[in-house]
Design a protein around this motif. Sequence first.
Motif, PDB file in Angstrom:
ATOM      1  N   LYS A   1       5.640  41.186 -44.012  1.00  0.00           N
ATOM      2  CA  LYS A   1       5.411  39.754 -44.260  1.00  0.00           C
ATOM      3  C   LYS A   1       4.251  39.573 -45.240  1.00  0.00           C
ATOM      4  CE  LYS A   1       5.042  39.079 -39.787  1.00  0.00           C
ATOM      5  NZ  LYS A   1       4.784  38.466 -38.456  1.00  0.00           N
ATOM      6  N   TYR A   2       3.643  40.687 -45.654  1.00  0.00           N
ATOM      7  CA  TYR A   2       2.454  40.648 -46.512  1.00  0.00           C
ATOM      8  C   TYR A   2       2.685  41.505 -47.755  1.00  0.00           C
ATOM      9  CZ  TYR A   2       0.538  38.936 -42.106  1.00  0.00           C
ATOM     10  OH  TYR A   2       0.309  38.225 -40.962  1.00  0.00           O
TER      11      TYR A   2
ATOM     12  N   SER B   1      -0.975  29.943 -43.267  1.00  0.00           N
ATOM     13  CA  SER B   1      -0.850  30.302 -44.684  1.00  0.00           C
ATOM     14  C   SER B   1      -1.220  29.143 -45.606  1.00  0.00           C
ATOM     15  CB  SER B   1       0.582  30.763 -44.989  1.00  0.00           C
ATOM     16  OG  SER B   1       1.512  29.752 -44.648  1.00  0.00           O
TER      17      SER B   1
ATOM     18  N   LYS C   1      -0.494  25.008 -40.959  1.00  0.00           N
ATOM     19  CA  LYS C   1       0.012  26.371 -40.842  1.00  0.00           C
ATOM     20  C   LYS C   1      -1.023  27.335 -41.430  1.00  0.00           C
ATOM     21  CE  LYS C   1       4.196  29.019 -41.817  1.00  0.00           C
ATOM     22  NZ  LYS C   1       5.534  28.990 -42.452  1.00  0.00           N
TER      23      LYS C   1
ATOM     24  N   TYR D   1      10.492  41.768 -48.442  1.00  0.00           N
ATOM     25  CA  TYR D   1       9.829  40.701 -47.676  1.00  0.00           C
ATOM     26  C   TYR D   1      10.703  40.281 -46.495  1.00  0.00           C
ATOM     27  CZ  TYR D   1       7.760  36.281 -46.342  1.00  0.00           C
ATOM     28  OH  TYR D   1       7.193  35.276 -45.618  1.00  0.00           O
ATOM     29  N   LEU D   2      10.121  40.288 -45.309  1.00  0.00           N
ATOM     30  CA  LEU D   2      10.801  39.794 -44.103  1.00  0.00           C
ATOM     31  C   LEU D   2       9.958  38.693 -43.475  1.00  0.00           C
ATOM     32  CD1 LEU D   2      12.006  43.111 -42.375  1.00  0.00           C
ATOM     33  CD2 LEU D   2      13.367  41.517 -43.733  1.00  0.00           C
ATOM     34  N   HIS D   3      10.610  37.736 -42.819  1.00  0.00           N
ATOM     35  CA  HIS D   3       9.891  36.630 -42.189  1.00  0.00           C
ATOM     36  C   HIS D   3       9.368  36.990 -40.793  1.00  0.00           C
ATOM     37  CE1 HIS D   3      10.769  33.542 -45.209  1.00  0.00           C
ATOM     38  NE2 HIS D   3      11.924  34.166 -45.364  1.00  0.00           N
ATOM     39  N   GLY D   4       9.984  37.958 -40.130  1.00  0.00           N
ATOM     40  CA  GLY D   4       9.535  38.291 -38.786  1.00  0.00           C
ATOM     41  C   GLY D   4      10.241  39.524 -38.249  1.00  0.00           C
TER      42      GLY D   4
ATOM     43  N   THR E   1      -4.550  36.413 -43.891  1.00  0.00           N
ATOM     44  CA  THR E   1      -4.059  35.374 -44.797  1.00  0.00           C
ATOM     45  C   THR E   1      -4.845  35.370 -46.097  1.00  0.00           C
ATOM     46  OG1 THR E   1      -3.389  34.012 -42.915  1.00  0.00           O
ATOM     47  CG2 THR E   1      -3.631  32.898 -45.020  1.00  0.00           C
TER      48      THR E   1
ATOM     49  N   ASP F   1       1.996  45.629 -41.356  1.00  0.00           N
ATOM     50  CA  ASP F   1       1.949  44.449 -40.503  1.00  0.00           C
ATOM     51  C   ASP F   1       0.604  44.374 -39.789  1.00  0.00           C
ATOM     52  OD1 ASP F   1       2.961  42.114 -39.478  1.00  0.00           O
ATOM     53  OD2 ASP F   1       4.201  43.053 -37.945  1.00  0.00           O
TER      54      ASP F   1
END
Length: 214
Positions: free
Chosen positions: A115-116, A55, A53, A135-138, A75, A154
């Motif tokens: 997400k960052y 990350s 992955k 923080y959100l995953h998507g 990343t 983003d």
Amino acid sequence: MDNVNIALAKGRLARKTIELLHEIGFQFNGWNEDSRKLIFQETKQNVKIILVKASDVPTYVERGAADIGIVGKDTLLERKADVYEILDLGFGKCKFAVAGLDDLVFDHKLTVATKYPHVAKNFFYKKGIDVDIIYLHGSVELAPLMGLSDCIVDIVETGQTLKENGLKVIEHIADVSARLIVNKASFKTKSERIHPLVQRMKNMLAVKEDGKRA
């Protein structure tokens, strides 16, 4: 002869990197983009690629499980791994940006969905703007539309997703592209293997760039 292990971020970066490695003479047994295998071996020059992955690439390199990693600058900015960043490969280009609705102003404490979180926090800290990071995953574009945040931080490639959701880029944060990173110990102990490999990649990238200009 020991392997040189290369950790690749799954997906487009892996495909582009393996294309580049093929062009400089590395052929990986059984490589197929649709395969579920995670390790591919090149036997003539003892190079092994592992697919992880995105990350996780800095972790594999920082800890020495991989000597080299190919991963997006996004990343690296978020993870801050203790590795050498050696080469900008020039593909996988996009941008870090702040995006929001037309009427967004930076005159109050902002709620930022992303997400960052480290990249977002550092950017607004440098500007002296107080923020609450969510923080959100998507699907972070939803956050300002649903009143969850004032804006988002983003990755933006074409801007089409923002446009289709009524958002726009408010501020550019940083350019992003694929980077080659190296484990600090491997850079010394496997220098006779790693340095020529990096140089061959540089030379091939230069040839391809010259071809675009011709």
